[in-house]
Each structure stands twice: as C-alpha cells, then as structure tokens.
Design a protein around this motif. Structure first.
Motif, PDB file in Angstrom:
ATOM      1  N   LEU A 104       0.854  -1.185   0.000  1.00 36.26           N
ATOM      2  CA  LEU A 104       0.000   0.000   0.000  1.00 36.26           C
ATOM      3  C   LEU A 104       0.889   1.233   0.000  1.00 36.26           C
ATOM      4  N   ALA A 105       0.995   1.892  -1.153  1.00 31.96           N
ATOM      5  CA  ALA A 105       1.873   3.063  -1.288  1.00 31.96           C
ATOM      6  C   ALA A 105       3.282   2.730  -0.822  1.00 31.96           C
ATOM      7  N   GLY A 106       3.742   1.538  -1.168  1.00 31.92           N
ATOM      8  CA  GLY A 106       5.027   1.070  -0.677  1.00 31.92           C
ATOM      9  C   GLY A 106       6.218   1.724  -1.360  1.00 31.92           C
ATOM     10  N   ILE A 107       7.303   1.801  -0.613  1.00 28.80           N
ATOM     11  CA  ILE A 107       8.574   2.301  -1.143  1.00 28.80           C
ATOM     12  C   ILE A 107       9.322   1.081  -1.680  1.00 28.80           C
ATOM     13  N   THR A 108       9.364   0.963  -2.986  1.00 31.47           N
ATOM     14  CA  THR A 108       9.865  -0.239  -3.641  1.00 31.47           C
ATOM     15  C   THR A 108      11.324  -0.146  -4.054  1.00 31.47           C
ATOM     16  N   ASP A 109      11.842   1.066  -4.151  1.00 34.30           N
ATOM     17  CA  ASP A 109      13.181   1.309  -4.686  1.00 34.30           C
ATOM     18  C   ASP A 109      13.873   2.316  -3.775  1.00 34.30           C
ATOM     19  N   LEU A 110      14.775   1.829  -2.933  1.00 34.68           N
ATOM     20  CA  LEU A 110      15.429   2.713  -1.963  1.00 34.68           C
ATOM     21  C   LEU A 110      16.369   3.703  -2.643  1.00 34.68           C
ATOM     22  N   ARG A 111      16.992   3.307  -3.718  1.00 36.26           N
ATOM     23  CA  ARG A 111      17.896   4.226  -4.419  1.00 36.26           C
ATOM     24  C   ARG A 111      17.112   5.414  -4.984  1.00 36.26           C
ATOM     25  N   ALA A 112      16.034   5.123  -5.710  1.00 37.87           N
ATOM     26  CA  ALA A 112      15.214   6.201  -6.273  1.00 37.87           C
ATOM     27  C   ALA A 112      14.529   6.993  -5.173  1.00 37.87           C
ATOM     28  N   ILE A 144      15.916   7.182   4.346  1.00 36.91           N
ATOM     29  CA  ILE A 144      16.541   6.048   3.657  1.00 36.91           C
ATOM     30  C   ILE A 144      18.041   5.985   3.933  1.00 36.91           C
ATOM     31  N   PRO A 145      18.799   7.099   3.813  1.00 38.65           N
ATOM     32  CA  PRO A 145      20.198   7.031   4.246  1.00 38.65           C
ATOM     33  C   PRO A 145      20.343   6.637   5.714  1.00 38.65           C
ATOM     34  N   SER A 146      19.413   7.086   6.558  1.00 35.41           N
ATOM     35  CA  SER A 146      19.481   6.693   7.969  1.00 35.41           C
ATOM     36  C   SER A 146      19.249   5.196   8.131  1.00 35.41           C
ATOM     37  N   LEU A 147      18.332   4.640   7.355  1.00 37.35           N
ATOM     38  CA  LEU A 147      18.075   3.204   7.420  1.00 37.35           C
ATOM     39  C   LEU A 147      19.296   2.406   6.990  1.00 37.35           C
ATOM     40  N   LEU A 148      19.945   2.856   5.913  1.00 39.23           N
ATOM     41  CA  LEU A 148      21.079   2.122   5.351  1.00 39.23           C
ATOM     42  C   LEU A 148      22.392   2.405   6.070  1.00 39.23           C
ATOM     43  N   GLY A 149      22.416   3.449   6.873  1.00 34.88           N
ATOM     44  CA  GLY A 149      23.658   3.842   7.528  1.00 34.88           C
ATOM     45  C   GLY A 149      24.543   4.704   6.658  1.00 34.88           C
ATOM     46  N   GLY A 150      23.959   5.323   5.632  1.00 40.60           N
ATOM     47  CA  GLY A 150      24.683   6.210   4.741  1.00 40.60           C
ATOM     48  C   GLY A 150      23.963   6.309   3.421  1.00 40.60           C
ATOM     49  N   PRO A 151      24.407   7.209   2.529  1.00 40.26           N
ATOM     50  CA  PRO A 151      23.772   7.333   1.212  1.00 40.26           C
ATOM     51  C   PRO A 151      23.849   6.017   0.445  1.00 40.26           C
ATOM     52  N   PRO A 152      22.844   5.727  -0.368  1.00 40.80           N
ATOM     53  CA  PRO A 152      22.861   4.454  -1.107  1.00 40.80           C
ATOM     54  C   PRO A 152      24.133   4.227  -1.913  1.00 40.80           C
ATOM     55  N   ARG A 186      26.575   2.725   0.285  1.00 40.38           N
ATOM     56  CA  ARG A 186      26.132   1.496   0.950  1.00 40.38           C
ATOM     57  C   ARG A 186      25.511   0.550  -0.085  1.00 40.38           C
ATOM     58  N   VAL A 187      26.237   0.332  -1.164  1.00 41.26           N
ATOM     59  CA  VAL A 187      25.696  -0.442  -2.284  1.00 41.26           C
ATOM     60  C   VAL A 187      25.375  -1.873  -1.859  1.00 41.26           C
ATOM     61  N   ASP A 188      26.218  -2.489  -1.054  1.00 48.03           N
ATOM     62  CA  ASP A 188      25.968  -3.862  -0.636  1.00 48.03           C
ATOM     63  C   ASP A 188      24.694  -3.950   0.198  1.00 48.03           C
ATOM     64  N   SER A 212      16.684  -3.399  -0.867  1.00 46.33           N
ATOM     65  CA  SER A 212      15.761  -2.694  -1.750  1.00 46.33           C
ATOM     66  C   SER A 212      15.029  -3.702  -2.628  1.00 46.33           C
ATOM     67  N   PRO A 213      13.704  -3.773  -2.551  1.00 48.11           N
ATOM     68  CA  PRO A 213      12.972  -4.809  -3.297  1.00 48.11           C
ATOM     69  C   PRO A 213      13.287  -4.868  -4.781  1.00 48.11           C
ATOM     70  N   VAL A 214      13.443  -3.709  -5.429  1.00 44.63           N
ATOM     71  CA  VAL A 214      13.676  -3.727  -6.869  1.00 44.63           C
ATOM     72  C   VAL A 214      15.017  -4.386  -7.210  1.00 44.63           C
ATOM     73  N   GLU A 215      15.937  -4.384  -6.252  1.00 45.11           N
ATOM     74  CA  GLU A 215      17.235  -5.028  -6.474  1.00 45.11           C
ATOM     75  C   GLU A 215      17.154  -6.545  -6.318  1.00 45.11           C
ATOM     76  N   LEU A 216      16.021  -7.055  -5.800  1.00 50.05           N
ATOM     77  CA  LEU A 216      15.913  -8.464  -5.450  1.00 50.05           C
ATOM     78  C   LEU A 216      14.916  -9.235  -6.307  1.00 50.05           C
ATOM     79  N   VAL A 217      14.321  -8.578  -7.303  1.00 51.57           N
ATOM     80  CA  VAL A 217      13.367  -9.297  -8.157  1.00 51.57           C
ATOM     81  C   VAL A 217      14.101 -10.367  -8.968  1.00 51.57           C
ATOM     82  N   PRO A 218      13.420 -11.488  -9.289  1.00 52.84           N
ATOM     83  CA  PRO A 218      12.012 -11.770  -9.012  1.00 52.84           C
ATOM     84  C   PRO A 218      11.797 -12.300  -7.600  1.00 52.84           C
ATOM     85  N   LEU A 219      10.683 -11.910  -6.987  1.00 56.99           N
ATOM     86  CA  LEU A 219      10.361 -12.381  -5.645  1.00 56.99           C
ATOM     87  C   LEU A 219       9.769 -13.784  -5.674  1.00 56.99           C
TER      88      LEU A 219
END
Length: 280
Positions: free
Chosen positions: A167-175, A186-194, A197-199, A205-212
């Motif tokens: 429901l109005a989900g944030i699907t792409d943390l980078r975008a 989002i940077p706070s969640l990851l511990g820094g800018p994406p 914190r690429v790893d 980030s869900p879009v990085e993990l498709v297909p689910l």
C-alpha cells in the motif's frame, strides 16, 4: 467539470491517529526488545485461518508504531483473516536501522510458526501487507529467500508467503533517496547514502531483489503526495520483466493515508487484494 473526489482534502497522518484503535486479542513477544512484539487478532470460527502479516509505515522511524494500523488489522480480521501486526525497532530505537529493522520484521514473521502451534493458523496461506515504509518491508519479506548466505539478513528457512499487498510502498530505496522520499530516512536506514552502501542496498531494496517469486498487488492513491506512484510503476515493470506476476492499482481520490483507513473508499480494494492472494 471538477471531480468531486479531487475537491476533497486528502487524509493526513494526524487524521489517521484519530481513528478508533480496536484492541488485539493477544500481544505476543517475538524477541527480548521492547519493540519486538506483535498483535494477533483471530476471526470467529474454528479455523485454521489464513493470515495477514500487517507491517505499519512511518518512514521506518520512531515514534510511528502499529497503533495507526489497528483499525485496518481489525477490519481484515472481521473479513476472516487472522492478522499478525508487527512492531519492530525503528530508526531512533536502540538497535533500529540496518540491520535491526529488517531483522525484526523477518524474526517476527518467522515467529508465526511458534504461534501456530497453539492457535488455528493456516501457514500455507500467509500474505504480507505493508503501508509506505511497511510496504517496502512486506516486499522485502517475500524477497529475503534470495539473499546470499553471507548476508547478515540471510535465513535458512524463511516463512513462505502466498503473496504481497503493498500500500503506497517504497519499492526502490535508491530512487526513494534521490527523490527524498521520507526526507533523510533512507540514508538513515542504510547507515549512509545508497551510493556509499551499495551492498546494503542490494540486500534491502525490493527492486534489487526481483524476481520475488510470489504474486504482488501494488495499490497507490492517485493523490499521494508522499510516495510517488512511479515507485510502483517502475518496480512493477522491473519485476514483470524478471518473471513476477505484479498488478498496480491506482485508486482515484485517495491520498497516502486513506489506504490504511478501513472506513475510506480505498478499503474495498485493499480487502479484495488480500482476498485474491490468500485464496490462490
């Protein structure tokens, strides 16, 4: 002609907090931390009941908690679903952020196996539903079987899901970070800018993990001013290209918060999405 729905003000976060908050049947700890608890609601009848894991939003930040989705959880329970509404450590809580927030949601979901030993739950019909940041976490729950064994978030036997309702989900943390969705959350969640914190981004980030590998329903308010609808559309395109079954539904007249208000015109679409996935 002016659309009457467009002329109405959208619901605010403060409006949401004024809604009734029906009590749960049980509050159950899934870990030792204060925030590692979940609210269980059981429908009438002997069961076993299909289950909806409900994950609240709030930009992954304290003090937003599961109080504001109690009405939604109660409404879904009245429809015949057991609901398991997760609280979790958020940014600002001890242990919140990376990886604690994600660990908690995973641990809370997997704890349903223990809960089902004493209560009539059908763990073959579990749907994850989340709003906003909770939509991110719900999609991530379905994706975590794809995490590498070296990840701190890897689990050997994650609870299986029948599908996901975002429901109005944030699907792409980078975008999302680039568009400052939720400000600096989002940077706070990851511990820094994406980009630094690429790893972590690739593991969360869900879009990085498709297909689910499970069906997904992405519901958005046409008047959402918090999470852009493009988050859902771009994600769906990537997920479908990877082989997932994904549907996007844009709800006319709805903003961001109507999606978790069981008295709103958006609720029937939420209810129907849950029904469709849990009955597959």
């Amino acid at each position: 002609m002016i659309d009457p729905a467009a002329a109405q003000p959208v619901m605010t976060s403060q409006d949401l907090l004024t809604l009734p908050q029906p009590p749960a049947d049980h509050t159950i700890a899934y870990g030792p931390a204060l925030q590692q608890v979940a609210e269980l609601r059981l429908p009438k009848g002997p069961g076993p009941h299909p289950v909806v894991i409900v994950i609240h939003g709030g930009c992954w930040q304290a003090p937003w908690g599961f109080d504001h989705v109690r009405g939604l959880a109660s409404a879904l329970t009245a429809e015949g679903h057991a609901t398991w509404s997760l609280e979790y450590r958020r940014i600002g809580d001890p242990g919140g952020g990376w990886p604690g927030t994600l660990e908690d949601v995973a641990r809370g979901a997997d704890h349903l196996r223990e809960v089902a030993k004493a209560r009539p739950l059908d763990l073959d019909r579990v749907v994850a539903l989340g709003h906003s940041a909770g939509g991110h976490l719900a999609l991530w729950l379905a994706a975590r079987h794809r995490l590498p064994t070296g990840s701190p978030l890897h689990a050997g036997r994650p609870l299986g899901l029948r599908g996901v309702v975002s429901l109005a989900g944030i699907t792409d943390l980078r975008a999302g970070a680039a568009g400052r969705v939720c400000g600096e959350a989002i940077p706070s969640l990851l511990g820094g800018p994406p980009e630094d914190r690429v790893d972590r981004l690739r593991q969360s980030s869900p879009v990085e993990l498709v297909p689910l590998g499970v069906p997904q329903r992405l519901l958005c308010g046409a008047r959402d001013g918090i999470v852009p609808i493009e988050q859902a559309r771009a994600y769906a395109a990537a997920a479908v290209a990877a082989g997932d079954a994904v549907e996007v539904l844009v709800l006319d007249g709805a903003g961001h918060f109507e999606l978790v208000d069981p008295t709103s015109s958006a609720y029937p679409a939420v209810r129907d999405a849950v029904r469709a996935l849990s009955s597959r």
